[in-house]
Design an enzyme around this catalytic site. Structure first.
Site, PDB file in Angstrom:
ATOM      1  CG  ASP A 276      -1.909   1.105   1.234  1.00  0.00           C
ATOM      2  OD1 ASP A 276      -1.557   2.208   0.780  1.00  0.00           O
ATOM      3  OD2 ASP A 276      -3.050   0.887   1.695  1.00  0.00           O
TER       4      ASP A 276
ATOM      5  CE1 TYR B 225      -7.301  10.298   0.493  1.00  0.00           C
ATOM      6  CE2 TYR B 225      -8.363   9.146  -1.314  1.00  0.00           C
ATOM      7  CZ  TYR B 225      -7.974   9.203   0.013  1.00  0.00           C
ATOM      8  OH  TYR B 225      -8.257   8.154   0.850  1.00  0.00           O
TER       9      TYR B 225
END
Ligand SMILES: *Cc1c(COP(=O)(O)O)cnc(C)c1O
Length: 398
Positions: free
Chosen positions: A198, A223
């Site tokens: 991740d 984001y």
């Protein structure tokens, strides 16, 4: 002017990325929360306006072809690829990070046990951002695996020929600790298991080297350090040589070999686009595409160098401005163990952060006692770092 303020001036004058700040919409607020929501790139509003008014408003359905909507997930994946050290054709953009963790982790277990293999354990970072842990638990139940939550440091010790997949974070969201992706990936491979990384807190802040280090699967959001905007779509990396065996647990019509054939039987498309599911969220996705323009001519290595300089300088200023004993850094001092944020443990951290925000220094608070400051090298200056630490010192002094 204090000695540190003078140093900040000199550091800003010598900063080769200083001009990149002009590519963002910013104000006098010291914004140290780009690791939660990146600032707005100046090119985005105009692009979104064009997408909405012209592409949607006038061209309507024609835009799926003529405005490149249909191929946006792969095209934008190829824009992200160099930022994470991947060659083209291995990343698709779409869905949330949470959904991509699910696709990657179930896909990893399936890759790890071709017919006959009975691997039945999923190892997950016990200190992970919660959503990854929740999804890992569900993926384990669905695949008949046992979940083994351990700290990243303990991972090598629990790997065995029972391990199917390992889900790890490149940078810890709370402490800012950078984990050793090359050596952990090698350890996972040594037992024949499949790695899932991740990259939420590393992509856009430091070099990742997905191809170089042989990572199998990876996910990340756009984001944070990629500044794609609130809820902008995440991405999924599937290493090229695994793509024809990648069996997504969410096969949708967008990943069909012939999506417009409308056939009852599923046949996966070749390549990375097998990670797609349904109709992409075009407005967010094209806002992200415009946001990625800020990377033109910006080498990730320069971003990393500035990130370390910013966090070093912040730690030094905190040492100088904050009275001894009032905060304690959870972020490793060693560069090879540090991401692009500094986490400070502090009494009444929630209240302290509220007061910092009132004084124009925006970081965030993580339960129960952590002040988190993210440093986006593309737009944070050394003068801002000095100011943030000074205001912090005044705030915690009461
Ligand atoms: C930010 C973050 C997420 C966010 O997941 P969403 O599905 O986008 O809400 C997931 N995992 C990690 C490690 C994160 O830092």
């Amino acid at each position: 002017m204090s000695e540190l303020a003078l140093r900040a001036e000199k550091l800003d004058a010598a900063d080769e990325l200083a001009a990149v700040r002009e590519r963002f919409v910013l104000d006098e607020v010291v914004y140290l929360d780009g690791n939660s929501l990146g600032a707005l790139p100046a090119a985005v509003p105009g692009r979104v306006d064009d997408v909405v008014r012209r592409q949607w408003g006038s061209l309507r359905i024609r835009s799926w072809d003529e405005s490149g909507w249909w191929t946006a997930p792969e095209r934008i994946g190829d824009r992200i690829a160099p930022l994470v050290g991947a060659a083209a054709g291995q990343i698709v953009v779409g869905d949330s990070t949470s959904v991509n963790v699910f696709k990657a982790l179930v896909g990893a277990v399936r890759l790890a046990r071709p017919a006959g293999e009975s691997r039945d354990e999923i190892v997950v970072d016990a200190t992970t951002f919660p959503t990854d842990g929740y999804i890992a638990e569900s993926a384990a139940r669905l695949t008949g695996c046992t979940l083994r939550p351990v700290t990243p440091g303990q991972v090598p010790g629990v790997l065995s020929d029972r391990t199917a997949a390992v889900l790890l974070n490149h940078v810890d969201y709370r402490t800012g600790r950078l984990h050793d992706l090359p050596s952990l990936t090698a350890a996972v491979h040594a037992v024949g298991a499949v790695s899932v990384w991740d990259l939420c807190h590393s992509a856009g802040a430091l070099p990742v080297g997905l191809d170089e280090h042989g990572v199998d699967l990876a996910v990340g959001c756009t984001y944070k350090y990629l500044n794609g905007g609130p809820g902008s779509p995440a991405y999924l990396y599937v290493r090229r040589d695994l793509q024809d065996r990648f069996d997504s647990p969410l096969p949708g019509w967008n990943s069909h070999a012939e999506p417009f054939g409308m056939r009852p039987d599923y046949e996966p498309a070749p390549g990375a686009l097998r990670g797609r599911v349904g109709t992409p969220d075009i407005l967010s996705m094209l806002a992200l595409e415009a946001a990625l323009d800020v990377w033109d001519g910006v080498p990730v290595e320069a971003v990393r160098a500035k990130s370390l300089a910013l966090t070093d300088f912040f730690l030094e200023c905190v040492e100088e401005y904050v009275a001894a004993g009032l905060v304690e850094s959870l972020t490793p001092v060693a560069h090879e163990e540090r991401g692009s944020q500094v986490a400070l443990r502090c009494a009444d951290a929630g209240d302290v952060m509220k007061r910092l925000i009132e004084r124009g220094v925006v970081g965030d608070f993580r339960h129960p006692d952590v002040l988190r400051f993210g440093f986006t090298p593309l737009y944070v200056s050394f003068a801002e770092v000095e100011r943030a630490a000074r205001v912090l010192g005044e705030t915690v002094a009461g």
